[in-house]
Each structure stands twice: as structure tokens, then as C-alpha cells.
Design a protein around this motif. Structure first.
Motif, PDB file in Angstrom:
ATOM      1  N   VAL A  46      57.693  46.083  57.213  1.00 38.03           N
ATOM      2  CA  VAL A  46      58.752  46.218  58.211  1.00 38.03           C
ATOM      3  C   VAL A  46      59.585  44.948  58.170  1.00 38.03           C
ATOM      4  O   VAL A  46      59.059  43.848  58.389  1.00 38.03           O
ATOM      5  CB  VAL A  46      58.184  46.445  59.623  1.00 38.03           C
ATOM      6  N   THR A  47      60.867  45.092  57.861  1.00 35.68           N
ATOM      7  CA  THR A  47      61.766  43.946  57.748  1.00 35.68           C
ATOM      8  C   THR A  47      62.855  44.060  58.804  1.00 35.68           C
ATOM      9  O   THR A  47      63.560  45.072  58.872  1.00 35.68           O
ATOM     10  CB  THR A  47      62.410  43.884  56.351  1.00 35.68           C
ATOM     11  N   VAL A  48      62.971  43.040  59.631  1.00 37.85           N
ATOM     12  CA  VAL A  48      63.969  43.018  60.699  1.00 37.85           C
ATOM     13  C   VAL A  48      65.138  42.150  60.267  1.00 37.85           C
ATOM     14  O   VAL A  48      64.948  41.012  59.806  1.00 37.85           O
ATOM     15  CB  VAL A  48      63.360  42.498  62.015  1.00 37.85           C
ATOM     16  N   ASP A  49      66.338  42.676  60.405  1.00 38.09           N
ATOM     17  CA  ASP A  49      67.558  41.939  60.093  1.00 38.09           C
ATOM     18  C   ASP A  49      68.398  41.842  61.370  1.00 38.09           C
ATOM     19  O   ASP A  49      68.195  42.588  62.319  1.00 38.09           O
ATOM     20  CB  ASP A  49      68.342  42.664  58.990  1.00 38.09           C
ATOM     21  N   GLY A  50      69.325  40.916  61.394  1.00 37.45           N
ATOM     22  CA  GLY A  50      70.170  40.787  62.573  1.00 37.45           C
ATOM     23  C   GLY A  50      70.269  39.354  63.034  1.00 37.45           C
ATOM     24  O   GLY A  50      69.689  38.429  62.435  1.00 37.45           O
ATOM     25  N   ASN A  51      70.952  39.157  64.114  1.00 35.41           N
ATOM     26  CA  ASN A  51      71.212  37.810  64.641  1.00 35.41           C
ATOM     27  C   ASN A  51      70.045  37.350  65.523  1.00 35.41           C
ATOM     28  O   ASN A  51      70.173  37.220  66.742  1.00 35.41           O
ATOM     29  CB  ASN A  51      72.519  37.807  65.429  1.00 35.41           C
ATOM     30  N   TYR A 107      59.027  56.302  66.781  1.00 39.44           N
ATOM     31  CA  TYR A 107      58.155  55.419  67.575  1.00 39.44           C
ATOM     32  C   TYR A 107      58.756  54.013  67.667  1.00 39.44           C
ATOM     33  O   TYR A 107      58.700  53.365  68.725  1.00 39.44           O
ATOM     34  CB  TYR A 107      56.762  55.344  66.962  1.00 39.44           C
ATOM     35  N   MET A 108      59.333  53.530  66.567  1.00 36.39           N
ATOM     36  CA  MET A 108      59.935  52.191  66.582  1.00 36.39           C
ATOM     37  C   MET A 108      61.181  52.169  67.473  1.00 36.39           C
ATOM     38  O   MET A 108      61.426  51.188  68.175  1.00 36.39           O
ATOM     39  CB  MET A 108      60.281  51.748  65.158  1.00 36.39           C
ATOM     40  N   GLN A 109      61.966  53.255  67.434  1.00 34.66           N
ATOM     41  CA  GLN A 109      63.135  53.321  68.307  1.00 34.66           C
ATOM     42  C   GLN A 109      62.737  53.299  69.779  1.00 34.66           C
ATOM     43  O   GLN A 109      63.406  52.676  70.610  1.00 34.66           O
ATOM     44  CB  GLN A 109      63.938  54.590  67.995  1.00 34.66           C
ATOM     45  N   ALA A 110      61.622  53.956  70.114  1.00 32.14           N
ATOM     46  CA  ALA A 110      61.137  53.950  71.505  1.00 32.14           C
ATOM     47  C   ALA A 110      60.801  52.533  71.949  1.00 32.14           C
ATOM     48  O   ALA A 110      61.108  52.124  73.083  1.00 32.14           O
ATOM     49  CB  ALA A 110      59.920  54.857  71.636  1.00 32.14           C
ATOM     50  N   LEU A 111      60.179  51.758  71.059  1.00 33.30           N
ATOM     51  CA  LEU A 111      59.867  50.369  71.398  1.00 33.30           C
ATOM     52  C   LEU A 111      61.141  49.561  71.584  1.00 33.30           C
ATOM     53  O   LEU A 111      61.270  48.787  72.539  1.00 33.30           O
ATOM     54  CB  LEU A 111      58.997  49.741  70.302  1.00 33.30           C
ATOM     55  N   LEU A 112      62.100  49.732  70.679  1.00 31.05           N
ATOM     56  CA  LEU A 112      63.354  48.986  70.785  1.00 31.05           C
ATOM     57  C   LEU A 112      64.081  49.312  72.086  1.00 31.05           C
ATOM     58  O   LEU A 112      64.647  48.428  72.737  1.00 31.05           O
ATOM     59  CB  LEU A 112      64.242  49.291  69.581  1.00 31.05           C
ATOM     60  N   LYS A 119      71.354  50.064  70.346  1.00 26.46           N
ATOM     61  CA  LYS A 119      72.242  50.351  69.220  1.00 26.46           C
ATOM     62  C   LYS A 119      71.603  49.911  67.905  1.00 26.46           C
ATOM     63  O   LYS A 119      72.183  49.174  67.119  1.00 26.46           O
ATOM     64  CB  LYS A 119      73.593  49.634  69.431  1.00 26.46           C
ATOM     65  N   ASP A 120      70.391  50.382  67.701  1.00 19.61           N
ATOM     66  CA  ASP A 120      69.633  49.981  66.517  1.00 19.61           C
ATOM     67  C   ASP A 120      69.957  50.878  65.333  1.00 19.61           C
ATOM     68  O   ASP A 120      70.477  51.991  65.480  1.00 19.61           O
ATOM     69  CB  ASP A 120      68.136  50.050  66.820  1.00 19.61           C
ATOM     70  N   THR A 121      69.601  50.391  64.154  1.00 19.00           N
ATOM     71  CA  THR A 121      69.690  51.161  62.909  1.00 19.00           C
ATOM     72  C   THR A 121      68.379  50.979  62.156  1.00 19.00           C
ATOM     73  O   THR A 121      67.979  49.842  61.868  1.00 19.00           O
ATOM     74  CB  THR A 121      70.859  50.677  62.035  1.00 19.00           C
ATOM     75  N   ILE A 122      67.688  52.092  61.862  1.00 18.37           N
ATOM     76  CA  ILE A 122      66.415  52.028  61.143  1.00 18.37           C
ATOM     77  C   ILE A 122      66.492  52.956  59.934  1.00 18.37           C
ATOM     78  O   ILE A 122      66.784  54.152  60.067  1.00 18.37           O
ATOM     79  CB  ILE A 122      65.229  52.446  62.039  1.00 18.37           C
ATOM     80  N   THR A 123      66.240  52.401  58.757  1.00 22.72           N
ATOM     81  CA  THR A 123      66.157  53.188  57.528  1.00 22.72           C
ATOM     82  C   THR A 123      64.835  52.875  56.833  1.00 22.72           C
ATOM     83  O   THR A 123      64.161  51.899  57.184  1.00 22.72           O
ATOM     84  CB  THR A 123      67.316  52.866  56.578  1.00 22.72           C
TER      85      THR A 123
END
Length: 780
Positions: A46-51, A107-112, A119-123
Motif C-alpha cells: 500500500v503506497t500513499v501519495d499526496g501532500n 474498506y480503505m475508502q471507509a477508513l479514509l 476526495k480520495d483516489t485509490i487504484t
């Protein structure tokens, strides 16, 4: 004539096996029982990108990984797969299924969402690697860009009940939700719980969280107002752009529409009734009632004195209901140990603002008996370290004197094993038998009116009696008797204890070897003395730190002879009484990482025997059973127990087999790491260093200058040991094996004087010191 093979024929034949073992040792995860010629989940990322900062990304990646579908979240276990080769093994990996990856995204979107990211993006991308033709190893990589967290722009309470709104606003400073906080489910949920607790602590006994709701929106109503002013239109457009770039929300907490009005009744305490011996079977007993301090006590058997119950109840007739006091009463009765079940029924009176309370207490079994064979960590100057061969038999009374007091009686027999070259004693060095009896009163007896309320609620009185007989073969027989009265207090993360009076009497009978040592070394007579101690002891402990960084600080002070020393010209006191002060402090810190940990400990202590001590042979130092010593499995591990120091003195161990001192300084550092889990048993390793020594404070006939503590010589006098250890964790106890080397030895035996304070002098692989211990050293 053929040339000989450079490796030798036999070694050459072993070469493929060696190469195979090297290959096994260098490979990564080993799959077992995998689906043949089907894609199976081998690894996930799982790799998280962003500010976000690196720490924030790591934390979010860890939390998101736990949200993955079970069929994606594969786990490995370290196992011995070939002749001691320990590798991580992936057993029965699941077949890769796209639907499981899609579920993981949900499931990850629910946590976010719960953290305030809307306004997340998961691929994700699945990569298949073919190994050995039948292994289709699938690595699933998830890429997450959470976007910007939605912040709370405005926050308000609109509780449409005047008293609740007044209570809310009066305590608004304690609110967990503030302007600028993330619009996160967890924070808002905790705030709702805080409000419910606040209302219940102010009389609203039946108020529940279901009566509250949070109303929120993400649009500023003023931006919807129509306008024909071009400048104002530009301003509105700019605000809309800022909201897209930095999303915010407005939150209002209020009573839900159609709330239950009966839940908004403010209750007062009515009748309080206690059943101290509550049991379903009461048919064969006569019911008895008595009222004491406004509390009705109903009992069937004469097990408890009724008068002990009211002081443990924190709510009283006529008081406004307070949930904190209600829960504190439950906790109090549970902590006493005399009852195994505690239940308090709240009974509201119909149509009234009064509630009656019935406390039902189910007694615990009065007596409990324990017997065990254990590894001892009893490390002191009298008994040494009685590891492995110690029998402890105990009897506990949970209701001593029918007052919910607890008493413990223990009989212990232990031996110290090993070979002492100085005393020429093999295997059994020390035998000790002891009897102890302690009574714990759950209140400050005799000083109740003097103790502040804060301390009184978690206070107890302790009466202790101990008697022990210790036979140190060829050296001495020591009989000790100890009687003490004291108090223990706890608040927040601190604890404080006083023991006064603390009465001790020790009778020392010298054996042949000790008499011989006195003959050749008269200075030992100042150490091995018996006598009488009448002292006061104070101890303070403070625990702190956070989850991954735990700290403990404790300090002790003992002052002896201050009161009894005022008695003049008493033959017994003049010949037996010690007069001294002893102070020590210890700081322990454990820094926990993901899989490893660092443990640090610093200890410093000093004791001074006053010159007002009448007996000359008692003035030179503390009594030896109160002195400090080094070495052993929980101290300077490169030295055997009581074999280090004092200072930089070089002494013959045959004439000075036991080393004691009035000053001790010690620093220990240990790096702990996991080794594996063979056969379900947790194995951990450690690298450590120990630095320290002991010294005397006062000069005495026959005492060398190098034995006396001197700051200018501290660096020279400090001993240093380094080593490694293995810990076998059986969950309920840990067996510890440590092997350590003397890196710097300030007090070697005369035959090794040339190596004094020389780093790693004469160090060889098998000339270190082995230590066997129970549990981890430096426990918090």
C-alpha cells in the motif's frame, strides 16, 4: 598421476549442499501448499501519495493495510525449513481474485472517510511472476491519494434544553472538536461520548448517545445569495475556488428530532441498599437488616461487618446523580478482592426525579492456596540469586477479620546454585528458608483524618512480618526478623509509600571460612556485622511516557536510628543499633519500535553510616545486608554475583569472596529484536552493555584508597561489560540466557592485575560469563 582437487574429494562432494544452504539462507518468503498453476496472493503493498509528511504517510499506510480483505492480507510465519535454516514461510496462500481487491478498495475508502478524507483516489495493479513453472506469484500494489482532509470551519452546540445547553457551554473548553480540526468520525464520536458522560455526571442518569446528532454541511449558505455586483460575483467565485482547494465543513451538535423527553429527567439519589453476601441460594438462611451511615445492609450470613460498606460507597442519599461516582463505587468494590461480582441496579421511581440503588455483592472464595516451583529473581546481599530451585507455598485470605482486608502468608525455600572458586563450594552456595505474613487494610488506618481526599481514595495500610534463615555455606548463618507498619498511596501515575516503624534484627553466626578471612583480612569485620535497625522508609514511583515510549522513575530513602537513637545509655541499643541514611534512585525507559525495542536503565544509590553509631565496628559502612552489590543476571552481567569492585581495588577473591559497597552507579542498555517462532515458541535476541561499579564512602583500617568513591577517579573505576542474549518467551514467563564479556575490568584478581582497565584484555570466545535469568531485565 592426477592432481588433487583443491577442495579435497569429500569437500567437493559437499559443495552443492553448501551452495543449496546458501541459496536457502539468501532467499525471501517461501510459499508452501500453494494453488498449483493458479495466481495466488504472494505479497501486497500500500503506497500513499499526496501532500503528507513521511511519518503521516507511514502511519496511514499501516492503517490502510489493516483494512484489506482477508484474502489479500496474506501473512507469513518464520519457520525452520531445512536443518536450522530459519525463513519466513507463506502457508496456503489464497487464490487471487479481483473482487477481493475491489472489496479492499471499499474498506480503505471507509477508513479514509472516517479520518476526514472525502476526495480520495485509490487504484491497484496486480503483477504475476512465474516461478518454477507452477508458482504464479501475484503481487497486489495499491496506490492511494487521500486528497486533502476536510477541516471543520465552524462548530457549535444547539441543545434545545436550557439546563443541558448551560452545562455544555460551561464545559466547552474541554471540547475535543474545535475549528480547524479534521472532520473525522473518530473525533466527533469521542466528542459525543464526552457530552453523554458530562450530562450523566450532572444528574441525567438515563441520557444516552442516541439522543444526540451531528448536523453538518460543506457549503457556505452566503455563497448561494444572488448578486448582480460584478466585484461581489468575483469574490464569490474566489471563495468557491478556495473551498475546492481547501475543503471545509460546518458542524452543529443538537438533540435529535423526536428525542425521548423521559431521558432528560435530572435524578437524585434515593435509598441505597447493599447485599454484601448476595447469592441465589438464601432459603436456608435468616434475613437480617441493619442501617449504618444511611445505608441499609441486608445480609443472610455473618460474613462481613456492615460498618465497612458505607465508606466504599461514593454516592449518598439526597445527592445529585453522578455517573463518575457510580462507576468509582463499582471499581472500589472490585479492587478490594473480597467479592467476585459487583452489580449496582439503578431503579428510577415512577413519575419522580429520584432513583434508588441496590448494590449486590457476590463474595469471592475466602481462601486460596498456591504452591509452585519457580525461578527466583530474589537478588540481595543475603540470598543472592536463587534461580531455578525455589519452592513457594502461599495462603491468601481475602476477608481477614470480616472487614474485606487481605492477608498473605508465604513460606519459601530456595537455594543458590553454582560453583564459587573463592569459597570452594560446588553446586549449592546458599540455602534460605523464609516466612512472611502481610495484612493489607484498604484504608489509611489511624491517620484517616490526616490524609487528603485525593490520596485517601486509593490508600491502604500494610502490616508486615518476615523471618528468614540464610545459610551461606562456609561463610555464615544469618537469622533475620523484620516487623513493619506502613501506608501506600496511589494517584494518577504515581505511587507513594511510607514504612514506619520498620524494625529489623539480624543475628550473624560466623562459619570457619569467614573466621579465616577475618584473620587474614581484619577489615572484613567492618562489613560482616549483625545488629538492630529501627528505621523509616519512603518510596516514590512515577510511571509515564506514551505507547511506544514508556518511562519509570523510582526513588527510595531509609533513615535509621533517628528516633531510637535518642535513647541514651541503653546497653542493647548501644551495642546493636545502626544509625544511617540510604538514598537511591532508578530510571528505566523502553523505546518500542515496530518489531524491535531499546531498554535503558540508570541506577544510583548511596548510604552513609553516621559517626554517632556507638559500636566502632558498625561505623565504617552500612550493615552488609543493606549494602549494594553488582554482578548477576540483572546487574553487571559480565561478572558473577557480588564479584565486582569495590572501585579499582585489586584483591584476592580467596580472601575477599563477597564484594559489597555503600555507593553504586550503574547504566544498562539493551537492544531487543525478534529471532523467530519455531514450534510456536517466541524467540527473541538482545545485544547489551552494562556499565557501573560499587564503592565505599568512608575510610577504615585495612581499606584501600581505590575502594573509596572519588569523582575524579570515576571514569577509571567504572566497569564495562558487553554481551548478547537469547530470550525464550513462553507467554506466561520468559527464560533468559545471557553471555557477556568483561570489556573493561577495574577490579581483577591479582593474577590478572596486568589487564586492569585494559579494553578486552585476554578476551577469548569461551571465557565470558554466562547468566541464567527469569523474565526481562529492567521491567517497567
Amino acid at each position: 598421476m592426477s592432481a588433487a582437487h583443491p577442495f579435497g574429494s569429500k569437500n567437493f562432494l559437499l559443495l552443492p549442499g553448501v551452495i543449496f544452504l546458501i541459496f536457502l539462507a539468501s532467499c525471501g518468503v517461501v510459499p508452501k501448499n500453494y494453488p498449483v498453476k493458479q495466481p495466488f496472493v504472494f505479497k501486497y503493498n500500500v503506497t500513499v501519495d499526496g501532500n503528507l509528511t513521511t511519518a503521516e504517510k507511514n502511519e496511514l499506510e499501516s492503517r490502510l493495510s489493516k483494512q484489506l480483505d482477508d484474502s489479500i492480507q496474506v501473512r507469513t510465519a518464520r519457520k525452520f525449513i531445512y536443518k536450522g535454516i530459519n525463513r519466513p514461510v507463506l502457508d496456503k496462500p489464497p487464490v487471487y481474485d479481483v473482487s477481493n481487491a475491489e472489496s479492499s478498495v471499499v474498506y480503505m475508502q471507509a477508513l479514509l472517510r472516517s479520518l476526514g478524507y472525502f476526495k480520495d483516489t485509490i487504484t491497484y495493479k496486480a503483477t504475476i511472476d512465474t516461478v518454477a513453472e507452477d508458482q504464479y506469484r501475484t503481487t497486489v500494489n495499491f496506490f492511494v491519494n487521500p486528497g486533502k482532509v476536510v477541516l471543520i470551519d465552524s462548530f457549535s452546540y444547539n441543545i434545545r434544553q436550557s439546563d443541558l445547553q448551560k452545562i455544555t457551554l460551561a464545559n466547552q473548553a474541554d471540547a475535543l472538536v474545535k475549528k480547524g480540526s479534521p472532520f473525522a468520525k473518530s473525533i466527533i464520536s469521542v466528542e459525543l461520548d464526552r457530552l453523554v458522560e458530562l450530562y450523566r455526571n450532572n444528574g441525567y442518569m438515563r441520557f444516552g448517545r442516541e439522543e444526540l446528532i451531528g448536523l453538518w454541511d460543506t457549503l457556505d449558505v452566503s455563497l448561494l445569495r444572488p448578486t448582480f455586483d460584478p466585484l461581489e460575483q468575483l469574490e464569490i467565485l474566489q471563495k468557491l475556488k478556495e473551498r475546492r482547494e481547501n475543503p471545509t465543513a460546518n458542524l452543529e451538535i443538537m438533540l435529535r428530532p423526536g428525542f425521548d423527553s423521559s431521558k432528560l429527567t435530572k435524578y437524585f439519589i434515593g435509598r441505597v441498599t447493599v447485599f454484601p453476601d448476595f447469592n441465589a441460594d438464601t432459603a436456608s438462611y435468616t434475613r437480617k437488616e441493619v442501617t449504618t451511615d444511611g445505608v441499609k445492609v441486608i445480609y443472610y450470613r455473618n460474613i462481613f461487618k456492615p460498618k465497612i460498606l458505607p465508606p466504599n460507597i461514593y454516592f449518598h442519599h439526597g445527592d445529585l446523580y453522578n455517573q463518575k461516582k457510580y462507576l468509582k463505587t463499582i471499581t472500589r468494590f472490585n479492587s478490594l478482592g473480597a467479592w467476585r461480582l459487583v452489580n449496582i441496579e439503578q431503579i428510577p421511581r415512577t413519575g419522580q426525579d429520584t432513583a434508588d440503588f441496590t448494590i449486590k455483592l457476590t463474595p469471592a472464595r475466602k481462601y486460596s492456596f498456591t504452591a509452585n516451583l519457580e525461578g527466583s529473581r530474589n537478588q540481595n546481599a543475603i540470598s543472592g540469586n536463587l534461580f531455578g530451585i525455589a519452592v513457594n507455598v502461599g495462603l491468601q485470605n481475602r476477608n481477614f477479620a470480616r472487614a474485606a482486608n487481605q492477608s498473605n502468608t508465604n513460606i519459601r525455600f530456595g537455594i543458590e546454585t553454582g560453583r564459587d572458586k573463592a569459597t570452594n563450594v560446588k553446586f549449592v552456595q546458599t540455602r534460605q528458608i523464609s516466612l512472611s505474613h502481610n495484612i493489607y487494610f484498604p484504608r489509611p488506618v489511624l491517620i484517616d483524618r490526616l490524609v487528603p481526599k485525593l490520596l485517601k481514595e486509593n490508600a491502604r495500610t500494610v502490616f508486615s512480618f518476615n523471618a528468614a534463615g540464610t545459610e551461606r555455606r562456609s561463610l555464615y548463618n544469618l537469622t533475620t526478623i523484620n516487623l513493619s507498619w506502613g501506608y501506600e498511596f496511589q494517584w494518577n501515575k504515581s505511587s507513594l509509600s511510607f514504612r514506619f516503624p520498620n524494625i529489623e534484627y539480624s543475628l550473624l553466626k560466623r562459619r570457619s571460612l569467614l573466621d579465616t578471612l577475618f584473620k587474614y583480612n581484619p577489615a572484613l569485620k567492618n562489613i560482616f556485622t549483625d545488629g538492630f535497625i529501627s528505621s523509616g522508609i519512603t518510596s516514590y514511583t512515577l510511571r509515564g511516557g506514551r505507547k511506544n515510549n514508556l518511562n519509570l522513575f523510582r526513588t527510595n530513602m531509609e533513615l535509621c536510628g533517628l528516633v531510637s537513637g535518642l535513647i541514651k545509655k541503653n546497653k542493647f541499643l548501644d551495642s546493636n543499633l545502626y544509625r544511617f541514611i540510604k538514598l537511591d534512585a532508578e530510571f528505566i525507559q523502553k523505546i518500542q519500535f515496530k518489531k524491535t525495542a531499546i531498554a535503558l536503565r540508570f541506577f544510583a544509590g548511596a548510604g552513609y553510616e553516621f559517626n554517632s553509631t556507638v559500636q566502632n565496628d558498625k561505623r565504617a559502612n552500612l550493615p552488609f545486608f543493606k549494602q549494594y552489590f553488582s554482578g548477576g543476571p540483572n546487574s553487571m552481567r559480565a561478572w558473577a554475583l557480588r564479584k565486582l569492585g569495590p572501585g579499582s581495588a585489586i584483591k584476592d577473591f580467596s580472601l575477599n569472596p563477597e564484594r559489597y559497597g555503600d555507593v553504586q552507579i550503574e547504566f544498562n542498555a539493551e537492544y531487543r529484536f525478534p529471532l523467530g517462532k519455531p514450534f510456536g515458541i517466541i524467540l527473541n535476541g538482545a545485544f547489551f552493555t552494562d556499565i557501573g561499579n560499587i564503592w565505599f564512602l568512608k575510610k577504615a583500617p585495612g581499606r584501600l584508597p581505590e575502594e573509596i568513591f572519588n569523582f575524579s577517579r570515576l571514569a577509571k573505576d567504572l566497569a564495562v561489560g558487553v554481551g548478547a542474549g537469547l530470550r525464550i518467551d513462553f507467554t506466561f514467563f520468559v527464560v533468559r540466557f545471557d553471555y557477556s564479556y568483561k570489556a573493561k575490568n577495574p577490579s581483577p584478581s591479582p593474577d590478572k592485575a596486568a589487564g586492569q582497565n585494559k579494553w578486552f584484555y585476554g578476551t577469548q570466545l569461551f571465557n565470558g560469563q554466562f547468566q541464567l535469568g527469569v523474565s526481562y531485565p529492567f521491567i517497567l
